[in-house]
Structure formats: structure tokens, C-alpha cells
Design a protein around this motif. Structure first.
Motif, mmCIF file in Angstrom:
data_model
loop_
_atom_site.group_PDB
_atom_site.id
_atom_site.type_symbol
_atom_site.label_atom_id
_atom_site.label_comp_id
_atom_site.label_asym_id
_atom_site.label_seq_id
_atom_site.Cartn_x
_atom_site.Cartn_y
_atom_site.Cartn_z
ATOM 1 N N ALA A 1 0.852 -1.196 0.000
ATOM 2 C CA ALA A 1 0.000 0.000 0.000
ATOM 3 C C ALA A 1 0.885 1.241 0.000
ATOM 4 O O ALA A 1 0.537 2.271 -0.576
ATOM 5 C CB ALA A 1 -0.903 0.000 1.229
ATOM 6 N N GLY B 1 -7.008 4.966 -3.216
ATOM 7 C CA GLY B 1 -6.277 3.699 -3.169
ATOM 8 C C GLY B 1 -4.781 3.837 -3.383
ATOM 9 O O GLY B 1 -4.060 2.844 -3.413
ATOM 10 N N SER B 2 -4.287 5.080 -3.512
ATOM 11 C CA SER B 2 -2.859 5.252 -3.806
ATOM 12 C C SER B 2 -1.984 5.150 -2.556
ATOM 13 O O SER B 2 -0.759 5.185 -2.651
ATOM 14 C CB SER B 2 -2.617 6.581 -4.530
ATOM 15 O OG SER B 2 -3.114 7.661 -3.783
ATOM 16 N N LYS C 1 -2.491 7.059 0.533
ATOM 17 C CA LYS C 1 -2.383 8.304 1.317
ATOM 18 C C LYS C 1 -2.765 8.096 2.782
ATOM 19 O O LYS C 1 -2.032 8.483 3.685
ATOM 20 C CB LYS C 1 -3.278 9.396 0.696
ATOM 21 C CG LYS C 1 -3.062 9.625 -0.782
ATOM 22 C CD LYS C 1 -3.964 10.706 -1.338
ATOM 23 C CE LYS C 1 -5.458 10.426 -1.295
ATOM 24 N NZ LYS C 1 -5.912 9.300 -2.154
HETATM 25 P P1 ADP Z 1 -6.011 6.218 -0.131
HETATM 26 O O1 ADP Z 1 -6.133 6.848 1.196
HETATM 27 O O2 ADP Z 1 -5.020 6.869 -1.046
HETATM 28 O O3 ADP Z 1 -7.340 6.049 -0.817
HETATM 29 P P2 ADP Z 1 -5.385 3.804 1.357
HETATM 30 O O4 ADP Z 1 -4.142 4.069 2.105
HETATM 31 O O5 ADP Z 1 -6.657 3.845 2.110
HETATM 32 O O6 ADP Z 1 -5.421 4.735 0.068
HETATM 33 O O7 ADP Z 1 -5.268 2.366 0.704
HETATM 34 C C1 ADP Z 1 -4.143 1.937 -0.040
HETATM 35 C C2 ADP Z 1 -4.328 0.480 -0.423
HETATM 36 O O8 ADP Z 1 -4.283 -0.332 0.728
HETATM 37 C C3 ADP Z 1 -5.638 0.182 -1.103
HETATM 38 O O9 ADP Z 1 -5.410 -0.806 -2.067
HETATM 39 C C4 ADP Z 1 -6.503 -0.351 0.025
HETATM 40 O O10 ADP Z 1 -7.465 -1.232 -0.454
HETATM 41 C C5 ADP Z 1 -5.482 -1.071 0.896
HETATM 42 N N1 ADP Z 1 -5.841 -1.045 2.335
HETATM 43 C C6 ADP Z 1 -6.058 0.056 3.090
HETATM 44 N N2 ADP Z 1 -6.316 -0.277 4.362
HETATM 45 C C7 ADP Z 1 -6.248 -1.620 4.419
HETATM 46 C C8 ADP Z 1 -6.420 -2.600 5.478
HETATM 47 N N3 ADP Z 1 -6.682 -2.233 6.728
HETATM 48 N N4 ADP Z 1 -6.271 -3.912 5.149
HETATM 49 C C9 ADP Z 1 -5.978 -4.295 3.896
HETATM 50 N N5 ADP Z 1 -5.805 -3.449 2.870
HETATM 51 C C10 ADP Z 1 -5.940 -2.128 3.110
#
Ligand code: ADP
Ligand code: MG
Length: 352
Positions: free
Chosen positions: A34, A55-56, A58
Motif C-alpha cells: 500500500a 487507493g494510492s 495516502k
Molecule cells: P487512499 O487513502 O489513497 O485512498 P489507502 O491508504 O486507504 O489509500 O489504501 C491503499 C491500499 O491499501 C488500497 O489498495 C486499500 O485497499 C489497501 N488497504 C487500506 N487499508 C487496508 C487494510 N486495513 N487492510 C488491507 N488493505 C488495506
């Protein structure tokens, strides 16, 4: 000698409030991390924006900085000290770094006033009153001061959450999409007031947004994220005028991406040796409709969209399609219009 080094060290520490070094975080079951080898530093008092599509990575990065996520490798330094992940700490989260949650975290049975007051309960009554009033003003919340959270809209609760995070005057404030629930008018008012207020408090801010316009207008520094990586970091002006890749250019809108070999069609000749397959960026606003007599280029209008403050035209020269803005109401589809391109603003990408 020792004193001399200490002074330099002290200056460095003050210089970078936060240092993120080669941080990698992969959630269980994920194919790719991630957050994938991210490094950047934030100076004291800087408004630093992390932007990128959903999904990037952040939000994950923000939680890592706050010490709420364990990481696979790399390190985060806050004021020169390592930030520990939740598995290495009794109570997760670095004090001194405040994260305004996307999911508000308000006390449901207490008023807006009491919610903010709680975090500064150790201050004198007079100081509490002063601070709370300041924050209620910045976030346009005075009229809701005696209301409890469940009687407020999402946007109002969101503002209380940020006010709460700001009340303790954190050295570092992390804001995750803080305006996502505000409608346009309020959003425009609050974001400039918040930015001014934060500059006054000299807090370092890491602001997460997927709104490229907010990133451009509010930040000292912007980092653009994609697939867990930072693909470019710089001042808003650098990012907009010298985007590293076509993706960054289009992320900030209005970019015509053209192959160098097609520049000839635009009567643009390059003095440098550039590969013909290389790409350049021509922003919509750098193409103008010019006086008929002086024009070298004529393009056919194939589309005209109303944009409120202007029209967006799609035009064609041979097979090359370009977009530009125009105020001319009289232009119609099918018209042949004379164009002038501001060649000085054309940006050659160093990588595709
Ligand atoms: P953003 O805030 O840029 O939208 P995220 O940091 O929320 O991105 O998510 C980055 C990636 O990690 C995404 O593919 C998301 O699905 C995955 N992800 C985020 N949180 C979790 C978690 N608790 N468990 C598994 N995957 C996660
Ligand atoms: Mg997010």
C-alpha cells in the motif's frame, strides 16, 4: 568541536520536523505494498500535501506517520526521534502528532464546546474560552457550540473533529480529506481560513486530498502518489508547469499530451535533438484563438462544452486533437479557427 556539531544537529532537527525514510507497508493478502518505498521530509511550519487517486496509499501513510500502523521496513522520525508502530508501544500513536480522523471520533453525549474543551481541559478557564472561540470562528461553528454531535450534519461533525485536533496546538497536524463532506461554498471559505490559521500557528501540516485544485492552491509542497509510490514532489508551481510524467500532468487537469513528431503539425520546430516518440504537455490555457490575419495554424472545432466561466473546445488539425478554453460564444462546431500556441510553456516529459 562537540558544541559546533550539536548546534548543526539541532538545526537539522528543527529543519525537518518529520522525516519519512524508505517506508514500506504491505497489508496481509495484498499483492503489492500500500506504501512502497516512500521517502520525504517536512520542514517546520510547512503545509505539505499528499495527493493522488483513491487507493494510492495516502491514508495508510498518514496512519504510519501517526504511529498507528506497523511497517515492513523504513523509518519515520518525528523531531529526530523514531516513531514506533502499535506493536512496539503500549498505547498506539505518537503524541505531538495529531490526526484528524476521517471518522470524526467525537464524544456523542457532549456538546461541540465540551468536545473541544476536553482536549485542553488543563488550560486555565480563560485560555480554554479564548482558544475554543478562535476555533469555532475558523470553522464557522459558533451557532452549533451547544449542540451534541448526533444533531449535526456530517460536514459539521467533520469541522468539530478538525477543531478538536487543532485545539492542543500540535506541532504536526495530519488531515485526511478534511473537506470531503463540505459543500462547495463552505469548503472554499473554510479551506482558506484554515490554511491562514495554520500558518499563524506555525504547525507543520500533512494534508491528504484527492482534489488536485486544493493541493495546488493550499500547499507549500505537494507529493503526488500513485500505487503506493511518490511519483513527484515539488512546489505547486513546479508540479503544474513541469510535471514529471503525463500522468501527473493530467492529474492536475487540462493537459494535451502530444508526441514530439506531431509538433510539426503545430508549426513548432525544436532546436534540440529530441526523440520523436517523446511526449510534451501543452496546457489548454496555452492555446489561444488568435487574429485571423496573423495565424499560421487553423483547426476545426469538433466539440464545444460549456464550462460556466468559459467553453472547452476540442479541435482537430489533421489527425491531431487538442483541447483549449475559449470565451467566444459565437464559435460553433465545424468552424475553422485560427490558433496560436504559447511555445515557451510547452513542457517536454523526461519520462513517460
Ligand atoms: P487512499 O487513502 O489513497 O485512498 P489507502 O491508504 O486507504 O489509500 O489504501 C491503499 C491500499 O491499501 C488500497 O489498495 C486499500 O485497499 C489497501 N488497504 C487500506 N487499508 C487496508 C487494510 N486495513 N487492510 C488491507 N488493505 C488495506
Ligand atoms: Mg484515504
Amino acid at each position: 568541536m562537540f558544541v559546533y556539531f550539536s548546534i548543526i544537529l539541532l538545526e537539522l532537527i528543527q529543519y525537518f520536523m518529520l522525516e519519512i525514510r524508505n517506508v514500506v507497508k504491505k497489508y496481509e493478502g495484498q499483492n503489492s505494498p500500500a506504501v512502497n518505498n516512500v521517502s520525504f521530509s517536512v520542514k517546520e511550519g510547512t503545509f505539505f500535501t499528499l495527493t493522488g487517486e483513491s487507493g494510492s496509499g495516502k491514508s495508510t501513510l498518514l496512519r504510519i506517520i501517526k504511529g498507528l500502523e506497523d511497517i515492513d521496513s523504513g523509518e519515520v522520525l518525528f523531531n529526530g526521534t523514531l516513531v514506533k508502530g502499535p506493536s512496539k508501544k503500549l498505547i498506539a500513536g505518537e503524541e505531538g502528532i495529531e490526526l484528524a480522523h476521517q471518522d470524526y471520533n467525537l464524544f456523542p453525549r457532549h456538546t461541540v464546546y465540551e468536545n473541544i474543551q476536553y482536549v485542553i481541559r488543563r488550560l486555565s478557564n480563560e485560555d480554554q474560552e479564548k482558544k475554543i472561540n478562535e476555533l469555532l470562528d475558523v470553522f464557522h461553528l459558533q451557532e452549533f457550540r451547544d449542540k451534541i454531535p448526533s444533531t449535526l450534519s456530517g460536514g459539521q461533525q467533520q469541522r468539530v473533529a478538525i477543531a478538536k485536533a487543532l485545539a492542543i496546538s500540535p506541532r504536526v497536524l495530519l488531515l485526511d480529506e478534511p473537506f470531503s463532506n463540505l459543500d462547495m461554498i463552505l469548503r472554499n471559505e473554510i479551506k482558506t481560513e484554515l490554511a491562514d490559521y495554520l500558518r499563524q500557528t506555525k504547525a507543520s501540516v500533512i494534508f491528504v486530498t484527492h482534489e488536485s485544485a486544493d493541493a495546488l492552491s493550499l500547499s507549500d509542497q505537494i507529493a503526488v502518489m500513485k500505487d503506493g509510490k511518490i511519483i513527484q514532489q515539488g512546489t505547486p508551481e513546479t508540479i503544474y508547469t513541469k510535471p514529471a510524467t503525463p500522468y501527473v500532468a493530467t492529474y492536475f487537469g487540462n493537459a494535451n499530451i502530444v508526441k514530439v513528431k506531431n509538433l510539426e503539425k503545430l508549426s513548432i520546430t525544436s532546436t534540440n535533438e529530441v526523440a520523436t516518440e517523446s511526449l510534451v504537455c501543452i496546457r489548454y490555457e496555452d492555446i489561444e484563438i488568435t487574429e485571423n490575419g496573423t495565424a499560421m495554424l487553423f483547426a476545426k472545432v469538433i466539440r464545444k462544452d460549456y464550462f460556466g466561466s468559459c467553453f472547452r473546445l476540442e479541435v482537430r488539425l489533421d489527425k491531431l486533437r487538442l483541447w483549449l478554453y475559449s470565451n467566444a460564444t459565437s464559435i460553433k462546431r465545424g468552424d475553422l479557427i485560427p490558433l496560436k500556441i504559447n511555445t515557451e510553456k510547452i513542457h517536454l516529459f523526461t519520462s513517460n
